[in-house]
Write a protein that holds these residues in place. Structure first.
Motif, PDB file in Angstrom:
ATOM      1  N   ALA A 204       0.845  -1.199   0.000  1.00 48.51           N
ATOM      2  CA  ALA A 204       0.000   0.000   0.000  1.00 48.51           C
ATOM      3  C   ALA A 204       0.878   1.246   0.000  1.00 48.51           C
ATOM      4  O   ALA A 204       2.026   1.221   0.453  1.00 48.51           O
ATOM      5  N   ALA A 205       0.322   2.328  -0.472  1.00 46.95           N
ATOM      6  CA  ALA A 205       1.047   3.599  -0.471  1.00 46.95           C
ATOM      7  C   ALA A 205       1.064   4.159   0.949  1.00 46.95           C
ATOM      8  O   ALA A 205       0.115   4.002   1.705  1.00 46.95           O
ATOM      9  N   TRP A 206       2.153   4.826   1.317  1.00 44.78           N
ATOM     10  CA  TRP A 206       2.268   5.422   2.642  1.00 44.78           C
ATOM     11  C   TRP A 206       3.092   6.690   2.544  1.00 44.78           C
ATOM     12  O   TRP A 206       3.887   6.866   1.632  1.00 44.78           O
ATOM     13  N   ASP A 207       2.889   7.587   3.478  1.00 44.02           N
ATOM     14  CA  ASP A 207       3.567   8.879   3.474  1.00 44.02           C
ATOM     15  C   ASP A 207       4.816   8.793   4.351  1.00 44.02           C
ATOM     16  O   ASP A 207       4.726   8.736   5.580  1.00 44.02           O
ATOM     17  N   SER A 208       5.975   8.794   3.721  1.00 45.10           N
ATOM     18  CA  SER A 208       7.213   8.628   4.478  1.00 45.10           C
ATOM     19  C   SER A 208       7.515   9.858   5.340  1.00 45.10           C
ATOM     20  O   SER A 208       8.130   9.739   6.396  1.00 45.10           O
ATOM     21  N   HIS A 209       7.069  11.038   4.927  1.00 46.33           N
ATOM     22  CA  HIS A 209       7.322  12.249   5.715  1.00 46.33           C
ATOM     23  C   HIS A 209       6.549  12.215   7.039  1.00 46.33           C
ATOM     24  O   HIS A 209       7.078  12.593   8.083  1.00 46.33           O
ATOM     25  N   LEU A 210       5.298  11.766   7.003  1.00 51.25           N
ATOM     26  CA  LEU A 210       4.527  11.629   8.235  1.00 51.25           C
ATOM     27  C   LEU A 210       5.129  10.560   9.138  1.00 51.25           C
ATOM     28  O   LEU A 210       5.154  10.701  10.363  1.00 51.25           O
ATOM     29  N   TYR A 211       5.644   9.507   8.538  1.00 48.43           N
ATOM     30  CA  TYR A 211       6.255   8.435   9.317  1.00 48.43           C
ATOM     31  C   TYR A 211       7.520   8.932  10.012  1.00 48.43           C
ATOM     32  O   TYR A 211       7.801   8.555  11.149  1.00 48.43           O
ATOM     33  N   LYS A 212       8.288   9.798   9.353  1.00 52.12           N
ATOM     34  CA  LYS A 212       9.482  10.373   9.970  1.00 52.12           C
ATOM     35  C   LYS A 212       9.107  11.275  11.138  1.00 52.12           C
ATOM     36  O   LYS A 212       9.798  11.316  12.158  1.00 52.12           O
ATOM     37  N   ALA A 213       8.002  12.004  11.012  1.00 51.84           N
ATOM     38  CA  ALA A 213       7.540  12.850  12.119  1.00 51.84           C
ATOM     39  C   ALA A 213       7.138  11.978  13.305  1.00 51.84           C
ATOM     40  O   ALA A 213       7.382  12.341  14.462  1.00 51.84           O
ATOM     41  N   ARG A 214       6.522  10.846  13.046  1.00 56.28           N
ATOM     42  CA  ARG A 214       6.150   9.908  14.105  1.00 56.28           C
ATOM     43  C   ARG A 214       7.387   9.439  14.851  1.00 56.28           C
ATOM     44  O   ARG A 214       7.402   9.355  16.082  1.00 56.28           O
ATOM     45  N   HIS A 215       8.450   9.161  14.105  1.00 53.28           N
ATOM     46  CA  HIS A 215       9.684   8.713  14.741  1.00 53.28           C
ATOM     47  C   HIS A 215      10.247   9.801  15.649  1.00 53.28           C
ATOM     48  O   HIS A 215      10.741   9.510  16.745  1.00 53.28           O
ATOM     49  N   ALA A 216      10.181  11.045  15.229  1.00 50.50           N
ATOM     50  CA  ALA A 216      10.688  12.142  16.056  1.00 50.50           C
ATOM     51  C   ALA A 216       9.913  12.249  17.364  1.00 50.50           C
ATOM     52  O   ALA A 216      10.490  12.476  18.434  1.00 50.50           O
ATOM     53  N   ILE A 217       8.608  12.050  17.308  1.00 48.11           N
ATOM     54  CA  ILE A 217       7.784  12.114  18.514  1.00 48.11           C
ATOM     55  C   ILE A 217       8.107  10.943  19.441  1.00 48.11           C
ATOM     56  O   ILE A 217       8.256  11.115  20.658  1.00 48.11           O
ATOM     57  N   GLU A 218       8.240   9.744  18.883  1.00 45.11           N
ATOM     58  CA  GLU A 218       8.586   8.580  19.703  1.00 45.11           C
ATOM     59  C   GLU A 218       9.959   8.741  20.338  1.00 45.11           C
ATOM     60  O   GLU A 218      10.189   8.331  21.471  1.00 45.11           O
ATOM     61  N   HIS A 219      10.878   9.348  19.608  1.00 45.12           N
ATOM     62  CA  HIS A 219      12.222   9.589  20.141  1.00 45.12           C
ATOM     63  C   HIS A 219      12.146  10.559  21.322  1.00 45.12           C
ATOM     64  O   HIS A 219      12.857  10.394  22.317  1.00 45.12           O
ATOM     65  N   GLY A 220      11.286  11.561  21.225  1.00 41.79           N
ATOM     66  CA  GLY A 220      11.106  12.503  22.323  1.00 41.79           C
ATOM     67  C   GLY A 220      10.570  11.825  23.571  1.00 41.79           C
ATOM     68  O   GLY A 220      11.036  12.087  24.689  1.00 41.79           O
ATOM     69  N   PHE A 221       9.585  10.933  23.404  1.00 45.06           N
ATOM     70  CA  PHE A 221       9.063  10.194  24.551  1.00 45.06           C
ATOM     71  C   PHE A 221      10.117   9.262  25.133  1.00 45.06           C
ATOM     72  O   PHE A 221      10.186   9.079  26.354  1.00 45.06           O
ATOM     73  N   ALA A 222      10.946   8.677  24.291  1.00 46.06           N
ATOM     74  CA  ALA A 222      12.013   7.804  24.781  1.00 46.06           C
ATOM     75  C   ALA A 222      13.015   8.600  25.610  1.00 46.06           C
ATOM     76  O   ALA A 222      13.518   8.108  26.624  1.00 46.06           O
ATOM     77  N   ARG A 223      13.285   9.837  25.205  1.00 49.85           N
ATOM     78  CA  ARG A 223      14.190  10.674  25.985  1.00 49.85           C
ATOM     79  C   ARG A 223      13.571  11.038  27.328  1.00 49.85           C
ATOM     80  O   ARG A 223      14.266  11.119  28.340  1.00 49.85           O
ATOM     81  N   LEU A 224      12.260  11.266  27.345  1.00 46.73           N
ATOM     82  CA  LEU A 224      11.593  11.566  28.615  1.00 46.73           C
ATOM     83  C   LEU A 224      11.619  10.362  29.553  1.00 46.73           C
ATOM     84  O   LEU A 224      11.727  10.517  30.763  1.00 46.73           O
ATOM     85  N   LYS A 225      11.524   9.158  28.996  1.00 44.41           N
ATOM     86  CA  LYS A 225      11.516   7.951  29.825  1.00 44.41           C
ATOM     87  C   LYS A 225      12.870   7.666  30.458  1.00 44.41           C
ATOM     88  O   LYS A 225      12.967   6.831  31.345  1.00 44.41           O
ATOM     89  N   GLN A 226      13.909   8.366  30.018  1.00 46.97           N
ATOM     90  CA  GLN A 226      15.223   8.186  30.633  1.00 46.97           C
ATOM     91  C   GLN A 226      15.259   8.761  32.045  1.00 46.97           C
ATOM     92  O   GLN A 226      16.128   8.408  32.839  1.00 46.97           O
ATOM     93  N   PHE A 227      14.316   9.637  32.355  1.00 54.62           N
ATOM     94  CA  PHE A 227      14.221  10.190  33.697  1.00 54.62           C
ATOM     95  C   PHE A 227      13.439   9.202  34.556  1.00 54.62           C
ATOM     96  O   PHE A 227      12.256   8.950  34.318  1.00 54.62           O
ATOM     97  N   ARG A 228      14.097   8.659  35.557  1.00 54.40           N
ATOM     98  CA  ARG A 228      13.514   7.565  36.338  1.00 54.40           C
ATOM     99  C   ARG A 228      12.208   7.967  37.012  1.00 54.40           C
ATOM    100  O   ARG A 228      11.266   7.177  37.070  1.00 54.40           O
ATOM    101  N   ALA A 229      12.124   9.168  37.509  1.00 57.61           N
ATOM    102  CA  ALA A 229      10.909   9.607  38.205  1.00 57.61           C
ATOM    103  C   ALA A 229       9.717   9.665  37.256  1.00 57.61           C
ATOM    104  O   ALA A 229       8.582   9.436  37.665  1.00 57.61           O
ATOM    105  N   LEU A 230       9.952   9.946  35.999  1.00 63.88           N
ATOM    106  CA  LEU A 230       8.860   9.977  35.026  1.00 63.88           C
ATOM    107  C   LEU A 230       8.477   8.573  34.588  1.00 63.88           C
ATOM    108  O   LEU A 230       7.298   8.270  34.418  1.00 63.88           O
ATOM    109  N   ALA A 231       9.470   7.735  34.392  1.00 63.95           N
ATOM    110  CA  ALA A 231       9.198   6.385  33.900  1.00 63.95           C
ATOM    111  C   ALA A 231       8.447   5.547  34.941  1.00 63.95           C
ATOM    112  O   ALA A 231       7.611   4.726  34.583  1.00 63.95           O
ATOM    113  N   THR A 232       8.720   5.773  36.225  1.00 66.82           N
ATOM    114  CA  THR A 232       8.084   4.977  37.265  1.00 66.82           C
ATOM    115  C   THR A 232       6.922   5.694  37.937  1.00 66.82           C
ATOM    116  O   THR A 232       6.255   5.109  38.780  1.00 66.82           O
ATOM    117  N   ARG A 233       6.708   6.946  37.575  1.00 65.61           N
ATOM    118  CA  ARG A 233       5.590   7.751  38.094  1.00 65.61           C
ATOM    119  C   ARG A 233       5.582   7.786  39.624  1.00 65.61           C
ATOM    120  O   ARG A 233       4.662   7.333  40.288  1.00 65.61           O
TER     121      ARG A 233
END
Length: 87
Positions: A35-64
């Motif tokens: 199927a056709a897919w938009d690679s630019h939107l997929y790259k934006a998704r990766h940037a957002i997931e990378h941001g959440f992964a960086r936030l999870k590096q903070f132990r107090a945030l990851a364990t709430r």
């Protein structure tokens, strides 16, 4: 709706279409009719997931550790500031 190659199946595509959303899933290499897919939107998704992964590096945030939503949002704000200053 975004997804990885593992979610490139007909049932998933049909469920996304039933919700009225547009699927942005790269086709699996072995798929006969990719199927056709938009690679630019997929790259934006990766940037957002990378941001959440960086936030999870903070132990107090990851364990709430925080009990209230107010203190948790303050911790998120501080973590975002620290990440921003590292750039």
């Amino acid at each position: 709706m975004f997804g990885d190659r593992a979610y490139d199946g007909n049932p998933v595509w049909k469920a996304i279409e039933a919700m009225g959303a547009t699927a942005v899933i790269p086709p699996h290499p072995r798929r006969k009719n990719p199927a056709a897919w938009d690679s630019h939107l997929y790259k934006a998704r990766h940037a957002i997931e990378h941001g959440f992964a960086r936030l999870k590096q903070f132990r107090a945030l990851a364990t709430r550790f925080d009990k209230t939503a107010r203190s948790f949002s303050a911790q998120v704000a501080l973590a975002c500031i620290v990440i921003w200053l590292r750039l």
